[in-house]
Design an enzyme around this catalytic site. Structure first.
Site, PDB file in Angstrom:
ATOM      1  N   HIS A  31      -7.354   6.354  -5.843  1.00  0.00           N
ATOM      2  CA  HIS A  31      -6.471   6.850  -4.967  1.00  0.00           C
ATOM      3  C   HIS A  31      -6.194   6.686  -3.517  1.00  0.00           C
ATOM      4  CE1 HIS A  31      -9.759   9.077  -3.534  1.00  0.00           C
ATOM      5  NE2 HIS A  31      -9.403   9.725  -2.514  1.00  0.00           N
ATOM      6  N   HIS A  46      -3.836   6.403   1.570  1.00  0.00           N
ATOM      7  CA  HIS A  46      -4.181   7.562   0.513  1.00  0.00           C
ATOM      8  C   HIS A  46      -3.033   7.836  -0.221  1.00  0.00           C
ATOM      9  CE1 HIS A  46      -5.522  11.319  -0.723  1.00  0.00           C
ATOM     10  NE2 HIS A  46      -6.919  10.930  -0.632  1.00  0.00           N
TER      11      HIS A  46
END
Length: 126
Positions: A31, A46
């Site tokens: 992620h 992110h």
């Protein structure tokens, strides 16, 4: 997250490198990806909010640690629908984590953006 940055609300599933540099980290849950520029600026990309809990499911990473990337290269393919279906926000957040390297950071574009649009001007510290 620490540092200044910006967020993009993706309409497609491709996530691109915001700067040229070397991939310094790929989180095990896919992620988040770290990039270090030649000038030593550390950038965290992110993907999604609270997506660490998805254990990598909606992410197909296209790079690996220590790969060299150019600004605009594909970092990851993200299943936006899966993130939304899990009641999470698919926003891609870009954070400059070592702001001591930055003299000035100015957003120059807000609202809808397309791949390749410049959204910030960053001036390195002396």
């Amino acid at each position: 997250m620490m540092g200044d940055g910006y967020a993009v609300a993706p309409e497609e599933g491709l996530v691109y490198a915001p700067i040229s540099g070397v991939i310094s980290s790929v989180f095990p849950t896919k992620h988040a990806i770290g990039i270090t520029s030649a000038a030593g600026l550390e950038v965290l990309v992110h993907m999604g909010l609270d997506t660490v809990e998805m254990d990598g499911e909606p992410f197909e990473t296209k790079i690996a640690a220590e790969d060299e990337v150019q600004a605009g290269d594909v970092l990851s393919q993200v299943d936006i629908a899966a993130i939304k279906a899990s009641n999470r926000d698919p926003a891609v957040v870009v954070v400059f984590t070592n702001m001591e390297k930055v003299k000035a950071f100015d957003a120059i574009k807000a609202g809808p953006v397309a791949h390749g649009d410049q959204v910030t001007i960053l001036t390195y510290a002396d």
